[in-house]
Write a protein that holds these residues in place. Sequence first.
Motif, short mmCIF file in Angstrom:
data_model
loop_
_atom_site.label_atom_id
_atom_site.label_comp_id
_atom_site.label_asym_id
_atom_site.label_seq_id
_atom_site.Cartn_x
_atom_site.Cartn_y
_atom_site.Cartn_z
N GLN A 37 0.85 -1.19 0.00
CA GLN A 37 0.00 0.00 0.00
C GLN A 37 0.89 1.23 0.00
OE1 GLN A 37 -3.40 -0.53 -0.26
NE2 GLN A 37 -2.66 -2.64 -0.45
N LEU A 38 0.45 2.25 -0.74
CA LEU A 38 1.27 3.44 -0.93
C LEU A 38 0.46 4.68 -0.59
CD1 LEU A 38 2.49 2.22 -4.39
CD2 LEU A 38 3.94 2.33 -2.35
N VAL A 39 1.07 5.61 0.13
CA VAL A 39 0.39 6.85 0.50
C VAL A 39 1.30 8.02 0.15
CG1 VAL A 39 -0.65 8.20 2.34
CG2 VAL A 39 -0.85 5.70 2.37
N VAL A 41 -1.10 15.09 -11.20
CA VAL A 41 -1.22 14.28 -10.00
C VAL A 41 0.00 13.36 -9.96
CG1 VAL A 41 -2.59 12.64 -8.69
CG2 VAL A 41 -3.73 14.38 -10.08
N TYR A 42 0.69 13.36 -8.84
CA TYR A 42 1.90 12.57 -8.70
C TYR A 42 1.62 11.33 -7.86
CZ TYR A 42 4.73 16.22 -10.81
OH TYR A 42 5.29 17.11 -11.70
N TYR A 43 2.12 10.21 -8.34
CA TYR A 43 1.93 8.92 -7.68
C TYR A 43 3.29 8.25 -7.49
CZ TYR A 43 -2.77 9.39 -9.76
OH TYR A 43 -4.02 9.82 -10.16
N CYS A 44 3.37 7.41 -6.50
CA CYS A 44 4.53 6.53 -6.39
C CYS A 44 4.06 5.09 -6.60
CB CYS A 44 5.23 6.68 -5.05
SG CYS A 44 4.22 6.22 -3.63
N ASN A 45 4.98 4.28 -7.01
CA ASN A 45 4.69 2.87 -7.23
C ASN A 45 6.00 2.14 -7.46
OD1 ASN A 45 3.29 0.43 -7.74
ND2 ASN A 45 1.61 1.57 -8.69
N LEU A 99 6.54 -1.14 -13.23
CA LEU A 99 5.23 -1.46 -12.72
C LEU A 99 4.96 -2.95 -12.84
CD1 LEU A 99 3.09 1.43 -14.22
CD2 LEU A 99 3.65 1.09 -11.80
N PRO A 100 4.46 -3.56 -11.78
CA PRO A 100 4.05 -4.96 -11.88
C PRO A 100 2.83 -5.09 -12.79
CG PRO A 100 3.44 -4.04 -9.75
CD PRO A 100 4.23 -3.00 -10.44
N VAL A 101 2.58 -6.31 -13.24
CA VAL A 101 1.46 -6.54 -14.15
C VAL A 101 0.16 -6.13 -13.48
CG1 VAL A 101 0.17 -8.28 -15.41
CG2 VAL A 101 2.68 -8.37 -15.37
N VAL A 102 0.01 -6.48 -12.24
CA VAL A 102 -1.17 -6.10 -11.47
C VAL A 102 -0.70 -5.19 -10.34
CG1 VAL A 102 -3.09 -6.90 -10.06
CG2 VAL A 102 -2.34 -8.25 -12.02
N THR A 103 -1.27 -4.03 -10.26
CA THR A 103 -0.83 -3.09 -9.24
C THR A 103 -1.99 -2.23 -8.77
OG1 THR A 103 0.82 -1.41 -8.69
CG2 THR A 103 -0.21 -1.26 -10.85
N ASN A 104 -1.85 -1.73 -7.57
CA ASN A 104 -2.78 -0.75 -7.04
C ASN A 104 -2.09 0.61 -7.01
OD1 ASN A 104 -4.92 -2.53 -6.50
ND2 ASN A 104 -3.95 -3.17 -4.59
N TRP A 105 -2.85 1.64 -7.28
CA TRP A 105 -2.33 2.99 -7.18
C TRP A 105 -2.88 3.66 -5.93
CZ3 TRP A 105 1.40 4.81 -10.39
CH2 TRP A 105 1.61 4.12 -11.58
N GLY A 106 -2.07 4.50 -5.31
CA GLY A 106 -2.55 5.30 -4.20
C GLY A 106 -3.43 6.42 -4.72
N GLN A 107 -3.78 7.32 -3.83
CA GLN A 107 -4.67 8.41 -4.24
C GLN A 107 -3.91 9.51 -4.97
OE1 GLN A 107 -3.37 8.17 -1.28
NE2 GLN A 107 -2.67 10.22 -0.72
#
Length: 113
Positions: A3-5, A89-93, A97-105
Motif C-alpha cells: 500500500q502506498l500513500v 497528480v503525482y503517484y509513487c509505485n 510497474l508490476p502486471v497487477v498493481t494498485n495505485w494510491g490516491q
Amino acid sequence: QVQLVESGGGLVQAGGSLTLSCVASGSVNRMGWYRQAPGKQRELVAAITRGANTNYADSVKGRFTISRDNVKNTVYLQMNSLKSEDTAVYYCNEFPLPVVTNWGQGTQVTVSS
C-alpha cells in the motif's frame, strides 16, 4: 500488495519548490514517482533502487531529485524550479510497474505561471 500513500503536493508559483513523500506499507526494491497531467497518460518521472541508483525523465533532469529512506520505507521527490508543465497528480509505485498493481490516491501538484 504494497500500500502506498503519497503526500506533499500543493499549489506553488513557477520557479518554486515542493517535496513529495511516499510511504509504503512494506519494503520495495525499486520505486518510482509517476505523474499524470489532465488528458495525458501517466508517465515515469524518476526511479530509485534500494542502493540509491537513480534515473530521471529528461523533462525533469537537473530539477528533481528522488531519494529514499529504507528504514522508513519512504521515497521522496524534491522538485525545484517548477514549471507549469509539471502540473499533474503525482503517484509513487514500484518500478517497473508490476502486471497487477494498485495505485494510491496520488498528490496534486499545481504550478501557477
